[in-house]
Design an enzyme around this catalytic site. Structure first.
Site, mmCIF file in Angstrom:
data_model
loop_
_atom_site.group_PDB
_atom_site.id
_atom_site.type_symbol
_atom_site.label_atom_id
_atom_site.label_comp_id
_atom_site.label_asym_id
_atom_site.label_seq_id
_atom_site.Cartn_x
_atom_site.Cartn_y
_atom_site.Cartn_z
ATOM 1 N N ASP A 174 -4.246 23.508 95.084
ATOM 2 C CA ASP A 174 -4.012 24.213 93.818
ATOM 3 C C ASP A 174 -2.520 24.539 93.699
ATOM 4 O O ASP A 174 -1.817 24.616 94.711
ATOM 5 C CB ASP A 174 -4.803 25.526 93.798
ATOM 6 N N ARG A 196 -6.297 20.186 92.161
ATOM 7 C CA ARG A 196 -7.405 21.020 91.713
ATOM 8 C C ARG A 196 -6.903 21.969 90.626
ATOM 9 O O ARG A 196 -6.401 21.515 89.619
ATOM 10 C CB ARG A 196 -8.000 21.750 92.933
ATOM 11 N N ARG A 256 -12.167 23.951 81.695
ATOM 12 C CA ARG A 256 -11.589 25.110 82.382
ATOM 13 C C ARG A 256 -10.214 25.492 81.831
ATOM 14 O O ARG A 256 -9.266 25.660 82.566
ATOM 15 C CB ARG A 256 -11.480 24.841 83.878
ATOM 16 N N LYS A 259 -11.579 28.731 82.426
ATOM 17 C CA LYS A 259 -12.923 29.163 82.808
ATOM 18 C C LYS A 259 -12.819 30.646 83.179
ATOM 19 O O LYS A 259 -11.915 31.033 83.921
ATOM 20 C CB LYS A 259 -13.408 28.376 84.027
#
Ligand SMILES: *[C@@H]1O[C@H](CO)[C@@H](O)[C@H](O)[C@H]1NC(C)=O
Length: 377
Positions: A174, A196, A256, A259
């Site tokens: 991430d 990600r 997302r 999200k």
């Protein structure tokens, strides 16, 4: 005399500038954040030095004057994985992290050999009282993100680009993780080509967070929707989180974006959502979202249908906002996009007594395309 020369050379070598500091101030929930405050700026020259400055226990203003390339610094790994989203060349492939493929995707085609960069998988730890800033458009971190965790408090990341974190592989890392923190301001940050999540607020309480003026760029050659749009955008599921999402340019994503769940009160104001092939807001259980003054252009669904989270489209009753926000809600506008459908004003109570970001008109939000991201302040 000699010391003057050495000082002058050192200044030259690291491009010290009197202007190296945080610019402006956070609005919204993270108002009052100071980061490294008045600490004398430090100028890391190596990836190791950057890691140390971020993690140590001193208040710091850390100035990036070049690209810090972490690719290769921890070697590579070659493992098997799986292809749950398809085997075409535009699809992301998953690393079999903690046997994820076996546990969650047992029917997915196996992929025999995935080689990924190990530095990308886990970001650098950031301690309390830190400002991480780029100088001009020089502040780039390649191949590794940052983690604001373990109750770190009072952190500013401004004018930095995070890029090229194993973009082909889900679970490859991430860009910015916040998971158990307070008073975090992420401003004028660009994220692109990430494995990600671009930004993830995990399940622990991250308290007061403002994400503003960021360029969340999902354009990629490898996506879970196999269409050039990154699925894993912004993930906000903390157990006690107040998040201001203001004036961001969130584009070329497919899901997302964001999200929201856990116990998160989100004020999404004056963002420009562009070119989203599936959905922007995903309001899962526990989400409390106020969306006002945003522009949606070429966004298939501004709000994913059929989810249990709470959403108040401020435009559904603008005047009712004033008692909670101090201003009437700005309307959201749409071009070739699905609309926000939520009208649950019960979430507005949560804003009482909090620092709330001001709202410009939705028309003004379109301008964030030009001003969002690193290298613009
Ligand atoms: C951060 O700064 C605050 C205020 O000066 C101080 O109370 C706190 O101990 C600092 N945190 C760390 C980890 O140094």
């Amino acid at each position: 005399m000699q010391s003057y020369i050495i000082a002058a050379l050192a200044a030259f070598a690291t491009s010290v500038s009197a202007a190296d500091g945080v610019k402006g101030a956070a609005q919204g929930f993270a108002k009052g954040v100071t980061g490294g405050g008045n600490a004398a700026p430090v100028y890391p020259s190596t990836t190791a030095e950057l890691k140390n400055y971020l993690a140590d226990s001193s208040p710091r203003v850390i100035v990036l004057t070049k690209t810090f390339d972490f690719t290769g610094t921890e070697g590579t790994a070659t493992e098997s994985g799986c292809a749950p989203w398809g085997t075409g060349s535009a699809c992301q492939v998953a690393i079999n992290k903690d046997n994820w493929c076996g546990n969650y995707q047992p029917k997915a085609p196996k992929v025999n050999k995935i080689t990924y960069d190990k530095a990308g998988v886990l970001g650098m730890t950031v301690g309390s009282n830190k400002s991480l800033i780029g100088q001009g458009s020089k502040g780039v971190i390649k191949g590794k993100g940052v983690r604001i965790v373990s109750n770190a408090k009072n952190i500013i990341i401004q004018n930095v680009r995070f890029t090229d974190i194993n973009p082909e592989y889900v679970w490859g890392g991430d860009a910015i993780t916040v998971d158990g923190a307070d008073l975090v301001w992420i401003d004028h940050v660009t994220t692109d080509l990430i494995a990600r999540q671009h930004i993830v607020l995990g399940n622990k309480a991250s308290n007061r967070v403002t994400i503003s003026n960021c360029d969340i760029n999902g354009a990629t050659g490898w996506s879970a929707t196999c269409d050039g749009h990154h699925y894993w955008g912004i993930y906000l599921t903390g157990s006690n989180d107040l998040v201001t999402l203001q004036k961001n340019y969130i584009h070329h994503t497919s899901g997302r974006s964001p999200k929201v769940g856990g116990n998160t009160l989100l004020h999404a104001v004056n963002n420009y959502f562009y070119a989203n092939s599936q959905h922007a807001f995903e309001a899962d259980s526990g989400a409390k979202i106020l969306a006002e003054g945003n522009v949606f252009q070429n966004v298939k669904q501004a709000q994913q249908a059929g989810l249990p989270g709470k959403m108040f489209n401020g435009a559904s009753s603008p005047a009712s906002c004033k008692q909670y926000l101090g201003h009437a809600c700005a309307r959201n506008t749409y071009g070739s996009s699905g609309a926000l459908t939520g009208t649950d004003s019960s979430i507005m109570n949560g804003f009482g007594g909090k620092n709330v970001a001001a709202a410009g008109t939705a028309e003004s939000a379109k301008g964030v395309q030009a001003s969002a991201g690193y290298g613009k302040i």
